[in-house]
Write a protein that holds these residues in place. Structure first.
Motif, mmCIF file in Angstrom:
data_model
loop_
_atom_site.group_PDB
_atom_site.id
_atom_site.type_symbol
_atom_site.label_atom_id
_atom_site.label_comp_id
_atom_site.label_asym_id
_atom_site.label_seq_id
_atom_site.Cartn_x
_atom_site.Cartn_y
_atom_site.Cartn_z
ATOM 1 N N ALA A 186 11.841 1.866 4.094
ATOM 2 C CA ALA A 186 12.192 0.305 4.185
ATOM 3 C C ALA A 186 10.942 0.035 4.106
ATOM 4 N N ASP A 187 11.378 -1.395 4.193
ATOM 5 C CA ASP A 187 9.773 -2.634 4.437
ATOM 6 C C ASP A 187 10.175 -2.440 6.214
ATOM 7 N N ILE A 188 9.464 -2.593 6.650
ATOM 8 C CA ILE A 188 9.651 -2.304 8.598
ATOM 9 C C ILE A 188 9.951 -3.869 8.567
ATOM 10 N N GLU B 66 12.175 7.558 11.442
ATOM 11 C CA GLU B 66 13.067 6.409 11.656
ATOM 12 C C GLU B 66 13.481 6.782 13.270
ATOM 13 N N GLU C 295 15.654 8.615 1.398
ATOM 14 C CA GLU C 295 17.017 8.946 1.145
ATOM 15 C C GLU C 295 16.991 9.172 -0.291
ATOM 16 N N GLY D 192 13.606 5.450 4.640
ATOM 17 C CA GLY D 192 14.260 5.184 2.855
ATOM 18 C C GLY D 192 13.929 5.631 1.731
ATOM 19 N N PRO E 90 0.767 -1.319 -0.006
ATOM 20 C CA PRO E 90 0.076 -0.136 0.209
ATOM 21 C C PRO E 90 0.467 1.278 0.494
ATOM 22 N N ALA F 92 7.478 5.382 1.173
ATOM 23 C CA ALA F 92 7.413 5.433 2.262
ATOM 24 C C ALA F 92 7.882 5.232 3.784
ATOM 25 N N LYS G 45 -8.313 -3.767 13.851
ATOM 26 C CA LYS G 45 -8.790 -4.639 12.897
ATOM 27 C C LYS G 45 -9.838 -6.072 13.320
ATOM 28 N N ARG H 70 -0.643 5.804 -3.753
ATOM 29 C CA ARG H 70 -1.102 7.683 -3.164
ATOM 30 C C ARG H 70 0.170 7.652 -2.903
ATOM 31 N N ARG I 157 -1.813 -0.104 14.640
ATOM 32 C CA ARG I 157 -2.695 -0.010 13.036
ATOM 33 C C ARG I 157 -3.270 -1.892 12.733
ATOM 34 N N GLY J 113 19.513 4.859 8.038
ATOM 35 C CA GLY J 113 20.498 4.003 7.403
ATOM 36 C C GLY J 113 21.121 3.604 6.130
HETATM 37 C C1 3H9 Z 1 13.335 3.148 6.828
HETATM 38 O O1 3H9 Z 1 12.976 3.854 5.862
HETATM 39 C C2 3H9 Z 1 14.547 2.929 7.399
HETATM 40 C C3 3H9 Z 1 15.541 3.096 6.440
HETATM 41 O O2 3H9 Z 1 16.349 5.110 7.330
HETATM 42 C C4 3H9 Z 1 16.764 2.084 6.526
HETATM 43 C C5 3H9 Z 1 17.648 1.157 5.958
HETATM 44 C C6 3H9 Z 1 18.439 0.512 5.372
HETATM 45 N N1 3H9 Z 1 6.989 -0.876 6.362
HETATM 46 O O3 3H9 Z 1 -0.018 3.523 8.771
HETATM 47 P P1 3H9 Z 1 -1.022 3.023 7.484
HETATM 48 C C7 3H9 Z 1 1.808 -0.779 6.097
HETATM 49 S S1 3H9 Z 1 12.727 2.866 8.345
HETATM 50 C C8 3H9 Z 1 5.988 -1.640 6.137
HETATM 51 O O4 3H9 Z 1 -2.064 2.658 7.979
HETATM 52 P P2 3H9 Z 1 -1.441 5.202 6.480
HETATM 53 C C9 3H9 Z 1 0.919 -0.633 7.504
HETATM 54 O O5 3H9 Z 1 2.207 -1.441 8.523
HETATM 55 C C10 3H9 Z 1 11.073 3.428 7.982
HETATM 56 N N2 3H9 Z 1 5.033 -1.788 6.048
HETATM 57 O O6 3H9 Z 1 -2.116 3.962 6.528
HETATM 58 C C11 3H9 Z 1 -0.434 -0.803 7.234
HETATM 59 O O7 3H9 Z 1 -0.205 -1.781 6.625
HETATM 60 P P3 3H9 Z 1 -1.714 -3.052 7.171
HETATM 61 C C12 3H9 Z 1 10.493 4.865 7.680
HETATM 62 C C13 3H9 Z 1 4.264 -0.403 6.049
HETATM 63 O O8 3H9 Z 1 -1.909 6.951 5.165
HETATM 64 C C14 3H9 Z 1 -0.356 -0.214 5.882
HETATM 65 O O9 3H9 Z 1 1.057 -0.279 5.449
HETATM 66 N N3 3H9 Z 1 9.433 4.679 6.953
HETATM 67 C C15 3H9 Z 1 5.309 0.443 5.976
HETATM 68 O O10 3H9 Z 1 -2.430 5.855 7.464
HETATM 69 C C16 3H9 Z 1 -0.899 1.777 5.757
HETATM 70 O O11 3H9 Z 1 -0.559 2.449 6.563
HETATM 71 C C17 3H9 Z 1 8.016 5.125 8.200
HETATM 72 O O12 3H9 Z 1 9.003 5.167 9.738
HETATM 73 C C18 3H9 Z 1 6.304 0.400 5.840
HETATM 74 N N4 3H9 Z 1 7.624 1.354 6.178
HETATM 75 O O13 3H9 Z 1 -0.104 6.795 6.686
HETATM 76 C C19 3H9 Z 1 7.161 5.596 7.371
HETATM 77 N N5 3H9 Z 1 4.389 1.661 6.423
HETATM 78 O O14 3H9 Z 1 -2.635 -2.072 5.902
HETATM 79 C C20 3H9 Z 1 6.034 4.734 8.312
HETATM 80 C C21 3H9 Z 1 3.625 1.439 6.167
HETATM 81 O O15 3H9 Z 1 -1.413 -4.523 6.920
HETATM 82 N N6 3H9 Z 1 4.686 4.429 7.821
HETATM 83 N N7 3H9 Z 1 3.197 -0.056 6.500
HETATM 84 O O16 3H9 Z 1 -1.901 -2.876 8.554
HETATM 85 C C22 3H9 Z 1 3.983 5.875 7.832
HETATM 86 O O17 3H9 Z 1 4.160 6.933 9.324
HETATM 87 C C23 3H9 Z 1 2.437 5.498 7.581
HETATM 88 O O18 3H9 Z 1 2.116 4.023 7.189
HETATM 89 C C24 3H9 Z 1 2.079 6.222 6.177
HETATM 90 C C25 3H9 Z 1 0.348 6.174 5.526
HETATM 91 C C26 3H9 Z 1 1.826 8.026 6.806
HETATM 92 C C27 3H9 Z 1 3.183 6.288 5.242
#
Ligand code: 3H9
Length: 700
Positions: A62-64, A124, A104, A101, A21, A60, A279, A56, A275, A132
């Motif tokens: 890396a894949d957490i 992060e 980045e 990410g 998503p 957003a 459900k 959309r 999140r 990172g």
């Molecule tokens: C990183 O990037 C590290 C790097 O610097 C270095 C790496 C080496 N991964 O929040 P929602 C899922 S750390 C996997 O309800 P919204 C979420 O679990 C990352 N899944 O939507 C949900 O799943 P489900 C830095 C993710 O519209 C669905 O997507 N980034 C991720 O209210 C919908 O999410 C962040 O910390 C992800 N990264 O908000 C951003 N993100 O449908 C984290 C979301 O199964 N994300 N999911 O329940 C957010 O802040 C919000 O999701 C976002 C959308 C604002 C993007």
């Protein structure tokens, strides 16, 4: 379908990521990006490359979900470096939320264009991590040290126009079609003969010598207990002092340390638990929702007024009812004050205030509530009062209106039975201050209709809050557990721990405030009155003894200038009071309790394991759907440290065998009244399982 597509538009290659998503950079995306870039670079007809996303949002992060597993090549930093090394100009096309990410990758590109409504940042830190994949070195080079630190330490994103001002992006587009806008931008670059522009080659602007030491001091209180912020500061220091490649190696090292930390595991748990919470078993996409346009709030006290303000902010029409003319006036004044405060802090504008107040009506007449879609009762915490209000709502509100009570402890079924439509009745337990606290416990009564629950979940979301569906019992989840936590605090006082020592211990452990300061803030009279109404409390003279003694003396806390602590006029700073210390000694003597020295570890274990034991009983009773729901409630409603993941996750991180052993030891030392270990805790501990692995038995 491939996660990354490559398309050609004249001389421009368009690489579009499609990984719903939120287009997280999973392994497939990383591989796809490298492959597409390779192809674009080696194609002689291509002179520039655009990287963007379908759906959309831009990437957003890396894949957490991958963070719990061993890293798999290609790693994200390699992808970013590969993009930057491209010999043809690469342009990032940003829309939605370009985060972590994702940002980045954008900073690895040579140029960045964003849709006007896009936001971007480095969240992060909220997951216990640091950027990172070269972000800590790139952001200071374009935005300066101070701005980069502010973004990475707060985790707050900025909007496209602010990012443009800060030098993070090169252009803002008003076009909806950002990929199209980026292609135009790329064509102009080609026409102008622009070359790749690499952030790694820039110098970070210097800062005064004292800057980093001052910054560390400034952030200390807010970041206590977290390893990531200090490492972010170190990385930014390196961005200003060390060669790029050396700094990147350190960034990677710190990132891996953070990723392996218990704090990051806890914060990632909190992210997914928040999140998961929406459900709810038995509630699905197919469950009908009722339309809510007009919300009536009954009771114009602090809570009622703050709920009204929150509902106005979310765009609802709001009716505020109070029988008492003076009370109603005070409620209106509170709403005005909240608006003015919001304007002063720059959160809203005076146009927002005018718009909100144009949808607001104050009334003393129940007949005015006839057309409300939802009524939220926020009257006194007294069953007789609640029943009277609900009988009136039943006779005035239109059929299909949802009737909600904001009770924090009382039986929702008994309240529902004061109406002819218990299926429309639900608990909506807001937390004070209701316009700020993110939690709403949605209390499902025995007869509550699924569509009433589904509508309430939607309402919480539109108020920007986290709605957690819980079962009906005394205190529901949060306050039921609070009793155990508060009980241990009160017992520890009698056994010899000073209130300020208990508070400092739990604050240092991570709680937002100590329990004694919280009691003084909430008012010791409030809990006292609730306990007076209860008939099911344990027959134990020590139970909440000091709170009762102080409340009976009129020492209610901050509002009377004296409670468990004393307060200088106009100050909220708790000051230890020798009078209270003497009173505690006197009560301990009277009850035959010998006072002793009590250390920090015992305070933490008794208070926190008290929560875990009650939380386990709540799971056994089916009052919470999941251990994670309990964690969400305690993090968002009670100041439990997010970086410890909530009480149930914390117990998992300690190890349930250890928690169980300590609870058994407490049973031996303090008796079974409070410390009989729940069966579920024993079963999980003995089978080597965790709360995270536990599932509610079917049919509960
Ligand atoms: C990183 O990037 C590290 C790097 O610097 C270095 C790496 C080496 N991964 O929040 P929602 C899922 S750390 C996997 O309800 P919204 C979420 O679990 C990352 N899944 O939507 C949900 O799943 P489900 C830095 C993710 O519209 C669905 O997507 N980034 C991720 O209210 C919908 O999410 C962040 O910390 C992800 N990264 O908000 C951003 N993100 O449908 C984290 C979301 O199964 N994300 N999911 O329940 C957010 O802040 C919000 O999701 C976002 C959308 C604002 C993007």
């Amino acid at each position: 379908m491939s996660a990354v597509a490559l398309d050609k538009q004249g001389k421009v290659a368009v690489i579009a990521i499609d990984n719903p998503p939120v287009n997280a950079v999973s392994r497939a995306v990383r591989e796809g990006l490298i492959d597409a870039l390779q192809r674009a670079e080696s194609d002689p007809a291509i002179e520039a490359v655009v990287i963007g996303c379908t759906g959309r949002t831009f990437i957003a992060g890396a894949d957490i979900r991958e963070f719990g597993q061993p890293p798999q090549a290609p790693l994200l930093p390699e992808v970013v470096e590969r993009i930057e090394a491209c010999t043809k100009p690469v342009i990032a096309a940003l829309h939605g939320t370009a985060l972590g990410g994702g940002m980045e990758i954008a900073l690895g590109c040579h140029y960045r264009i964003a849709r006007k409504d896009a936001s971007m940042g480095f969240p992060e830190v909220t997951l216990g991590l640091l950027p990172g994949a070269t972000g800590t070195q790139r952001l200071p080079r374009v935005a300066g040290v101070e701005r980069a630190l502010e973004m990475m330490i707060s985790g707050r994103p900025v909007k496209a126009p602010a990012a443009l001002d800060a030098g993070i992006i090169d252009a803002v587009s008003t076009e909806d079609d950002i990929l199209g806008a980026a292609v135009n931008y790329a064509e102009n670059l080609i026409a102008g003969g622009a070359a790749p522009r690499r952030i790694r080659d820039l110098e970070t602007a210097p800062v005064p010598p004292q800057f980093f030491a001052d910054y560390r001091k400034k952030m200390a209180r807010k970041t206590r207990g977290l390893p990531a912020p200090e490492r972010i500061v170190r990385c930014v220091e390196l961005a200003a002092s060390a060669p790029y490649d050396e700094a990147i190696a350190r960034e990677r090292e710190y990132f891996l340390e953070c990723k392996a930390s218990p704090q990051s595991a806890a914060l990632r748990h909190a992210f997914f638990a928040e999140r998961q919470v929406s459900k709810v078993p038995g509630i699905g996409k197919e469950t009908p929702r009722r339309n809510i346009h007009t919300v009536a709030i009954i009771g114009a006290g602090t809570m009622g007024a703050a709920i009204a303000y929150a509902c106005l902010g979310a765009g609802f029409n709001v009716l505020l009812l109070d029988n008492d003319a003076a009370g109603l006036e005070r409620g209106e004044a509170t709403i005005n004050r909240l608006y003015e405060g919001g304007i002063k802090r720059g959160r809203i504008t005076s146009a927002d205030m005018a718009d909100g107040l144009s949808r607001f009506t104050a009334t003393r007449d129940y007949a005015d509530l006839a057309e409300a879609d939802l009524a939220i009762e926020a009257a006194f915490e007294n069953m007789a009062v609640k029943k009277e209000v609900f009988a009136k709502l039943d006779s005035t509100c239109k059929p299909g209106a949802i009737l909600a009570t904001n009770t924090s402890t009382l039986d929702v079924d008994e309240i529902a039975n004061a109406t002819q439509r218990p299926g429309d009745v639900i608990g909506l337990h807001f937390f004070s201050p209701a316009h700020i606290m993110r939690l709403v416990e949605i209390v499902r009564g025995a007869a509550t209709e699924p569509e009433v629950i589904a509508t309430s979940l939607g309402l919480a979301k539109s108020l920007g809050k986290i709605g957690t569906v819980v079962g009906n019992c005394f205190g529901f989840v949060g306050n039921r557990m609070l009793y155990s936590y508060g009980r241990e605090n009160q017992l520890l006082l009698l056994e010899g721990a000073a209130p300020e020592f208990i508070d400092a211990t739990l604050f240092d452990w991570g709680m937002a405030m100590g329990p004694n300061a919280v009691g003084d803030l909430a008012g010791l009279d409030v809990g006292y009155k609730v306990r007076q109404e209860r008939t099911d409390l344990p027959d134990d003279p020590r139970f909440y003894r000091m709170a009762d003694v102080l409340a009976k003396m009129g020492r209610y806390g901050q509002k009377t200038g004296k409670g468990m602590f004393r307060y200088e006029p106009g100050s909220r700073e708790p000051v230890p009071d020798p009078e209270v210390q003497a009173l505690i000694r006197q009560e301990a003597r009277r009850l035959g309790i010998e006072q002793r020295d009590i250390g920090a570890q015992e305070i933490i274990e008794r208070c926190i394991y008290g929560l875990v034991v009650e939380g386990t009983r709540i799971l056994e009773d089916g009052v919470a759907n999941r251990p994670g729901d309990i964690d969400v409630i305690w993090i968002n409603g009670y100041g439990f440290p997010r970086h410890r993941g909530g009480p149930m996750h914390y117990a998992d991180s300690v190890g349930l065998d250890r928690v169980y052993a300590t609870v058994c030891e407490f049973r031996e030392r303090f008796g079974p009244l409070y410390w009989e270990p729940p069966l579920l805790l024993r079963e999980l501990a003995q089978s080597g399982r965790t709360f995270a692995e536990w599932q509610m038995p079917a049919g509960q």
